[in-house]
Design an enzyme around this catalytic site. Structure first.
Site, PDB file in Angstrom:
ATOM      1  N   GLY A 198      58.468   4.566  39.226  1.00 57.01           N
ATOM      2  CA  GLY A 198      58.615   4.927  40.554  1.00 57.01           C
ATOM      3  C   GLY A 198      58.341   2.545  40.907  1.00 57.01           C
TER       4      GLY A 198
ATOM      5  N   MET B 232      55.369   0.920  47.383  1.00 57.94           N
ATOM      6  CA  MET B 232      53.815   0.993  46.995  1.00 57.94           C
ATOM      7  C   MET B 232      54.184   0.128  45.494  1.00 57.94           C
ATOM      8  SD  MET B 232      51.111   1.684  48.260  1.00 57.94           S
ATOM      9  CE  MET B 232      49.699   2.365  47.446  1.00 57.94           C
ATOM     10  N   GLY B 233      54.654   0.992  43.992  1.00 60.12           N
ATOM     11  CA  GLY B 233      54.836   0.566  43.114  1.00 60.12           C
ATOM     12  C   GLY B 233      55.894  -0.569  42.191  1.00 60.12           C
TER      13      GLY B 233
ATOM     14  N   SER C  21      44.634   3.003  46.953  1.00 59.14           N
ATOM     15  CA  SER C  21      44.670   2.324  48.472  1.00 59.14           C
ATOM     16  C   SER C  21      45.046   1.067  48.812  1.00 59.14           C
ATOM     17  CB  SER C  21      43.117   2.149  49.318  1.00 59.14           C
ATOM     18  OG  SER C  21      43.386   2.587  51.120  1.00 59.14           O
TER      19      SER C  21
ATOM     20  N   LYS D  86      40.030  10.129  46.934  1.00 59.81           N
ATOM     21  CA  LYS D  86      40.418   8.573  47.339  1.00 59.81           C
ATOM     22  C   LYS D  86      41.244  10.087  48.874  1.00 59.81           C
ATOM     23  CE  LYS D  86      43.989   6.235  48.919  1.00 59.81           C
ATOM     24  NZ  LYS D  86      45.061   7.119  49.807  1.00 59.81           N
TER      25      LYS D  86
END
Lengths: 293, 293, 293, 293
Positions: C7, C11-12, C112, C164
Site C-alpha cells: 500500500g 500515507m504508505g 498518526s 489510535k
C-alpha cells in the site's frame, strides 16, 4: 388456535395467561418444571398440530440461539417461530435464514407492557413475511390492548425488534426529560410543592403522558424519592439504539445523553472526573479532594 | 366574579371566551379596538368593582412591564394583578415588589394549552401569597381543564412561571425524543411503515402521550413530513430552563441537547463546522467542500 | 533491516520514503504498478530474507482482510505481519489468530501523522507480543518523530488500534472545542478581531496546542472561513470510539457530541427537526416553514 | 512606568513580581498589610504620578465593584483602570460607563497563566479604546510571554473578558476530551499501559498540547489517579460561556457537556437518577437500590 410458548418468566407467564383468557390453547415450556405444561421442547412440538406456531420468550443472546437451534431440528416446513424476546435486531436475519433452510418461517416481535401487560395488554411490533405473520395473528390479537392501537406489522424480518428498540430509546429520553425537570424544580426555593406541580400536569399540558402518571405515582409513594439511590441500570436496547444511529449517521443527542446519564449514575467516583481534577490541579493549583480523607 | 383581562390575542381571546362560558364577567382590553370591550386601562379599571382582579396576557418583557407600570398607578390597595404571560420567573419578584408598594397583590401564572385550551381547558401553574391566589381562584377554576388535575398553586411569587418554564423544558426534550426516534426509524430499510409504528404506540407502550398523538396526527397529514423544513424556533423558555439549571448547578443534558438542536436547525451553514472542515483539511489534507461550487 | 510494505498511497508512499531515509530497505507493493517496487505479494515475499516483516497499509475492512488472507499463504513461521491501516481493533484478534495458525506473528499499529508525517515523523501506537514487536522495532524507530515521544507499545494485540482510535476520539472533541469557541467569538460584536485572539492564544494559555496552531493557519488563509462549507465527514474511528465506550459503559458526552455535530452538518434539512416543527405546529399553531417557498 | 496594583493574592503577587522584573515601578495594595506596599487606595493613588494606571486584581463581583466605586472617587480624568480579574463581560460596560462619567478610562483584561505565569508569562486578552490601551501597554508587554504571541487587543470594552471566558470554555471541553479518552483506555484490558500511551502522544499526534503534557505530569505523580476524588469544581466562566452561547443561539454541545459533567461529579446521589430509578420501578418492576442498605 394453539401456541407453543417457551419461557414462562415474569413476561411469559403473564402472556400465557392473557392468551388463554382469549380462548386459545397455550402449551408452555420452562426450565422451571413447576410452572411448565410440558417438559421438553420435543414434547411441546409434538403436542401441537401443524402448522405450528412457537413463541420464544427467553433471554436474548445465547438462550434464544440455543432455543432456535433446537427448534430448527424439531419443527417442520410451514411452521413459524416467533422471537418475542429482547433480541438485537441484527440477530433476526440470521435466525430467519437459519430456519428458512428447513422451510420454517420466522417472525420477530418486540413486546412492551411490563408488569401492566396482563391487564392492559401488550404493545406489539412485529416483522416478517405477511404469510408468516398471518399464522400468528390470533395470538397478536389476544395479546394486544383493546382498541385500535397497540400492534403493528412494522416491516421485514428485524423490523419488530428495531421498532421496539427505538421505542425504548425514546423512553430513555422521555424519562430523562422528566427527571431533569424534577431535579430542577426540587432545587429552587420558590417552588414549595413539586409533587403537586407534577400532579397538576396530568391534564391540559403538552407533556401529559403515562410516564408522567407513573412519576406522580412514585412521588405519592415517596415525595422526595429519599429512599432511592440515584442509580439506574440500562437494559441493552438504549445502547443498541445509539449504535444503530451511528450506523446510519443519525444524530441522537437527547437519547444518548440519557444513556450516558445512566452510565455515570453507576460510577461512584468517575475516573474521567479524576482526570479533570488532576488537570485543574496541574495548571491552576486548584485544590483537589483526596480519597484519603 | 369580574375580571379585567388585558391582551386578547390568540391566547387571551380564547381565555376570555372560556371564562365567560363559566358565567363570569370579563372586561377585555386590547390595542386592537375591534376586539376590545374597553378602550383604555383606565376604563377597564373603572369598570370593575373592588377588590379588582386584573389579568395581564401580553408579551413578556417591555409590554408586560409597561402594563404593570400603568396598573400600579390605576389600581387600589387590595386589588390583585395576575401576570399570565410568558414572563421570565426572575421578573416576578420585581413586579410583586413594585405593586406591593401600592398595596396591590401579585400572582404569576404560567398557562399551557395553546390552540386546544378553549375546548380542553388550560393547565395553570401559579405562585403568590395564599390571600392573593384566593381572589383569583374562580378564574383559575374556569380556565383549568375539567377533572382533578390541571391547576396548581406551585409556591411563592415566581413559582408559577418557573414551573411553566420547566414544563416547557421537559416538552423540548420529549419532542426531541420522538423526533430522534422517528428519524432513526425512517433511516432503516427494514421498517417499511414508520407512521403505523407510531400509530401503534398509542396504546400499551411506555411512551404513550399526547405528544405521540400529535405526532401521529402530523404524520397523517404528511406521512414523511416532506412539506416541512427541518427548522425549529425556540420560545425563550427553553433557554431560561438551561440558565436556571446553570444557576443551580443542575445538569440538564437532554433538555440542553434539545435546545441546541433547534439552534443548529436554524443555521444554513454552521460556522463551527466550517472550522472542523478547516482543521481536517489542515492536518489531514481532507477535502473540503467549497461554497463556490 | 528489510521491510515489505503493501500500500503506497498518500500515507504508505511517504512512510516508504521516511523508512528509506533511515537506511532501511523497503520493498513496496501497490496495485498502481508505476509506484510499486514489486508486482505481486508473492514477489514481495520472495524478495525478503527471513524472518520477514511485512507492513500492510491498505484500507481497513475487505482490502486488509484480502491482503492478510494472501499473506497467510505466502509467509513462513517466524515472519511478522504489521497492520498499520485504520482497522477496527476488533479485527485484530481475528487476524492474529488466523496468522498464528501458520506460526506467523501479528502486530497492529495505529499511525498518526497525516501529511506532516514524512518530515515530522509519525506517532505510532502498537500492540502485540514483545517478540513480534521486537522484530519491527527498527521500522518503528525510523517512522517515529525524533525525541523521546511518539511511539508506544500499548499492550496486547488490538491495543495499538484501540489507542489510535481513542486518540482520534479525543481529537474530535478538541476540534469541536475550538470550533464552538470560534463560532461564539464570531457571534459577538465586541470582539472585533477573532483571528488575532486565536493567534494570541498560542503562548501562555491553557489551550495552546497543535490544533490551535492549525486553526490560526486556517484563519490566515481565510479569516472568516467564508470559502468553506460547514460540512464535516467522519472517518469511522469516532464512531468506533463511541461504540467502544458503550461496550464498557463509559460516558463520553463531549466526544459523542462532536461526532453527532458532524452527522448533523451533513444533513441539509434534518428529518428530526421536521418532526419538531410538525409538533410545534400541532400543539401551538406555530408557523412552519414550508419547503415549497 | 508606574502601576498601581490592587490585590496581591496568588495571581496578583506573582504579577507584581514579573512587572518589577521588567523594570517598572509597582505600588501594590492588599487587605493583607504584610504583603502590601501601601495601606489604602488613597495612599496608592497619591503615590502615582499621572496619568495613572491602576490594575484591579480582586475577586469578581462585589469586591471588584467596591474597588471601582472607590477608585471613581479617587482618580482623575485621564487616568485608566484595568480590571484584570475574572469579571463577567457584562459587568465591563457598566464599569466603563461609571468611570467615564469622571473622565477615567477603562480596560478589561482577561489573564491566563495560573501558577506558571510568573516564569512563563501570562496570556492577556484586553478590550477598550485604543488610547486607554496604549497607556497600559508597557505593563501588558511585561506580563505577556516572550515571543510574538500571548497578548491581544481583542476589541471594545468587554472583549477581553469575553475572549478569556471563551478560552476557558474551550479549556473545559479539551480537558473533558482527554478525561473521556483516558477513562476509556483505562477500561479495556488490551491496553496495558495507559500512561505510556499518553506520554507517547506528546509528539507527532494531532492532539499534542500543553494539557496533554500536564496530564502526563499528573499520571507520573499517580499512575491511576487513585488518590484523587472524581470531583471537579467550576469557576463561573464555563457557566458564562454557555449563557453567552444561549444569548446568541450558538450551539455548544461539547463545552456544555463538559460543564454538566462537572456539575454531576459533585452530586453524591443525583436526584434526577432517583427519578429514573423510580420510573423504571413503576413500569417495569425493575429493582431499585435503596439508600437503606
Amino acid at each position: 388456535m394453539e401456541l407453543g410458548l417457551i419461557g414462562l418468566g415474569k413476561m411469559g407467564g403473564n402472556m400465557r395467561e392473557r392468551i388463554r383468557r382469549a380462548g386459545h390453547t397455550v402449551v408452555g415450556f420452562d426450565h422451571n418444571a413447576e410452572i411448565a405444561d410440558v417438559h421438553s421442547l420435543g414434547e411441546l412440538v409434538e403436542s401441537l398440530s401443524g402448522p405450528r406456531v412457537v413463541w420464544v420468550m427467553v433471554p436474548a443472546g445465547d438462550a434464544t440461539q440455543a432455543t432456535i437451534d433446537e427448534l430448527a431440528t424439531l419443527l417442520s416446513p410451514g411452521d413459524v417461530v416467533v422471537d418475542g424476546g429482547n433480541s438485537r435486531w441484527t440477530d433476526d436475519e440470521a435466525h430467519a435464514a437459519q430456519l428458512a433452510e428447513r422451510g420454517i418461517g420466522f417472525v420477530d416481535c418486540g413486546v412492551s407492557g411490563g408488569v401492566w401487560g396482563l391487564e392492559n395488554g401488550y404493545a406489539l411490533m412485529y416483522g416478517g413475511d405477511a404469510a408468516d405473520v398471518a399464522k400468528v395473528q390470533p395470538v397478536f390479537d389476544a395479546l394486544k390492548p383493546e382498541g385500535e392501537f397497540g400492534a403493528v406489522h412494522a416491516g421485514k424480518v428485524g423490523a419488530g425488534h428495531f421498532a421496539k428498540m427505538v421505542h425504548n430509546g425514546i423512553e430513555y429520553a422521555m424519562m430523562q426529560a422528566f427527571a431533569e425537570g424534577w431535579e430542577l424544580l426540587e432545587a429552587v426555593d420558590s417552588v414549595t410543592d413539586v409533587r403537586e406541580v407534577f400532579r397538576s400536569w396530568q391534564e391540559g399540558t403538552v407533556i401529559r403522558s403515562w410516564l408522567l402518571d407513573l412519576a406522580v405515582r412514585a412521588l405519592d409513594d415517596d415525595e422526595h424519592l429519599a429512599s432511592l439511590r440515584g442509580f439506574a441500570q440500562d437494559s441493552g436496547e438504549g445502547r443498541w439504539t445509539v449504535e444503530a444511529a451511528i450506523d446510519h449517521a443519525v444524530p441522537l443527542p437527547a437519547i444518548t445523553a440519557s444513556l450516558f446519564a445512566r452510565f455515570a449514575s453507576r460510577q461512584d467516583d468517575a475516573p474521567q472526573m479524576k482526570m479533570i481534577a488532576a488537570l485543574r490541579n496541574q495548571f491552576g493549583g486548584h485544590a483537589v479532594e483526596s480519597t484519603q480523607k
